[in-house]
Design an enzyme around this catalytic site. Structure first.
Site, short mmCIF file in Angstrom:
data_model
loop_
_atom_site.label_atom_id
_atom_site.label_comp_id
_atom_site.label_asym_id
_atom_site.label_seq_id
_atom_site.Cartn_x
_atom_site.Cartn_y
_atom_site.Cartn_z
N HIS A 134 2.44 -2.58 -0.73
CA HIS A 134 2.73 -3.91 -1.26
C HIS A 134 1.82 -4.28 -2.42
O HIS A 134 2.08 -5.25 -3.13
CB HIS A 134 2.60 -4.95 -0.14
CG HIS A 134 3.45 -6.16 -0.35
ND1 HIS A 134 4.26 -6.33 -1.45
CD2 HIS A 134 3.61 -7.30 0.40
CE1 HIS A 134 4.88 -7.48 -1.37
NE2 HIS A 134 4.50 -8.09 -0.26
N ASP B 90 6.80 -4.96 -4.94
CA ASP B 90 7.14 -6.27 -4.38
C ASP B 90 8.29 -6.13 -3.40
O ASP B 90 9.01 -5.13 -3.38
CB ASP B 90 7.53 -7.24 -5.50
CG ASP B 90 6.33 -7.61 -6.37
OD1 ASP B 90 5.20 -7.57 -5.86
OD2 ASP B 90 6.53 -7.91 -7.56
#
Length: 439
Positions: free
Chosen positions: A410, A414
């Site tokens: 992450h 995204d």
């Protein structure tokens, strides 16, 4: 002037002595670097013909791994690869006194990635081992000495009947029966009292029922890499489900023709690899990786396929999958899987990779959260196909369904890109015609 004459006489005497020494022996080891002046010196064993100072040609031998009589050779650890500097001597496949042929495997070296075989350089009999199982060895380490002329040892042969009769000791005289003395069972009473006094103490199993073994290097490497992945990446997993009806029908309709033309079976993995390639081309950030303060975008797609073996999980790589068809992918997967099962994978076949696919469905896994294989940024988890009720055009039907899981870093990817990536795989698998039309 007198000193020059003395030096010339001394050099002539030394050369004559060396020539007579070489004539009296069949083999000479490294005398080209120790005794002969005027002869080129080499750091590696060589075999050549040179002219001595008295202009008499003699062939000077320098044998690799030879003893003083030229009969012994040494088995050494081979080169393990650029990224591997040492390994653990896992086990010997032969014993001292056994007969071996040239290039026959006598030992196995376990590294962080693969198991490497150590072969005998010559045919002969193993004289002794110079290393022990469990030792850490490096390329070039001598682990065994082999005699080319010795006969196989008969130490392991079964002893003859006469020898066994001579060596059998006479039976011991019968012991007199001992009279048991009746004593009060004080200890048992104390044990019972202690148990009643401390009922809260846990009763642990005895140590004799436990076994402690050293962890193999491959398992250590897997443990360290997985823990480093958890400590480094911001791991997040997104899920989706895919209807396998159309893909399974496609496979059923063309599997016989596919085998007849390409010589390999049509599996489900090749379609998922093609779907992953399409998704990576649509979302190139998933194919990238963080390197310090930079992002490295890779314009090639190398798919790593996780394969479970008896020694642990290995991840061989299929190179340049963006230019492969279904048959090429199936052949590549089958070849790597066979090598992984046999323990014959090389370091180069497991190096690199930009994206990993792990199929836990072959073991019956329904759903899981896979861990990223560093230095990649995402991994796709496939699972078992199960008939489940789904709504299709307003009707409830039983369909073969599979859960998909995408774990991604992450820090780099995204949620939007991750969800679109997984949705692209779902669309391609549910309707493989999209690959043909590139839509």
């Amino acid at each position: 002037m007198a000193s020059r004459l003395a030096a010339r006489l001394l050099l002539r005497r030394r050369s004559t002595a060396v020539v007579s020494f070489l004539q009296s022996y069949r083999h000479a080891r490294h005398f080209s670097t120790q005794l002969l002046e005027g002869v080129p010196r080499f750091s590696k064993p060589t075999c050549g013909r040179y002219l001595l100072p008295n202009a008499s040609p003699y062939q000077i031998w320098s044998r690799s791994f030879a003893s003083e009589n030229g009969d012994l050779v040494e088995a050494v650890v081979p080169h393990m690869g650029e990224s591997v500097t040492d390994g653990t001597l896992a086990n010997f496949l032969k014993k001292p006194g056994d007969r071996v042929e040239a290039d026959e495997v006598i030992a196995q070296i376990e590294t962080d990635k693969v198991t490497i075989d150590v072969s005998s350089p010559e045919a002969g009999v193993i004289e002794k081992f110079t290393a022990s199982e469990g030792d850490t060895v490096t390329p070039g380490t001598v682990i065994a000495t082999i005699s080319k002329s010795a006969a196989p040892s008969e130490a392991h042969a079964a002893p003859s009947k006469e020898t066994s009769q001579k060596e059998t000791p006479p039976p011991p005289p019968p012991e007199k029966p001992k009279v048991e003395e009746k004593t009060p069972k004080v200890e048992s009473v104390k044990k019972q009292a202690s148990k009643l006094a401390s009922p809260s103490e846990p009763q642990l199993p005895p140590k004799e029922r436990e076994r402690r073994v050293s962890m193999p290097r491959l398992r250590k490497r897997i443990a360290n890499r997985l823990k480093d992945s958890q400590n480094t990446f911001a791991l997040l997993t997104t899920f989706n489900e895919v209807d396998m009806t159309n893909l399974m029908k496609l496979r059923s309709d063309y599997k016989d023709e596919f085998v007849k033309k390409h010589g390999v079976k049509l599996g489900l993995m090749s379609c998922f690899v093609k779907a992953a390639v399409s998704a990576l081309q649509n979302q190139p950030i998933v194919n990238a990786v963080i390197d310090g303060d930079d992002i490295i975008y890779r314009d090639y797609i190398d798919i790593s396929v996780a394969v479970g073996t008896s020694k642990g999980l290995v991840v061989p790589v299929i190179r340049d999958t963006e230019g492969m068809n279904f048959a090429d992918i199936e052949k590549g997967i089958n070849g790597l899987a066979k090598k992984a099962t046999e323990g014959a994978l090389s370091i180069d076949e497991m190096a690199g990779g930009t994206f990993t696919i792990s199929n836990g469905g072959v073991y019956g896994s329904l759903i899981s959260t896979p861990i990223i294989n560093p230095p990649q940024s995402a991994i796709l988890g496939m699972h078992s196909i199960v008939q489940r009720p789904v709504v299709v055009n307003g009707d409830i039907l039983a369909r073969p369904m599979m859960y998909l899981a995408l774990t991604y870093d992450h820090r780099l990817i995204d949620g939007r890109e991750a969800v679109l990536f997984l949705r692209r795989i779902k669309d391609v698998v549910e309707d493989p015609r999209r690959l043909l039309l590139d839509i």
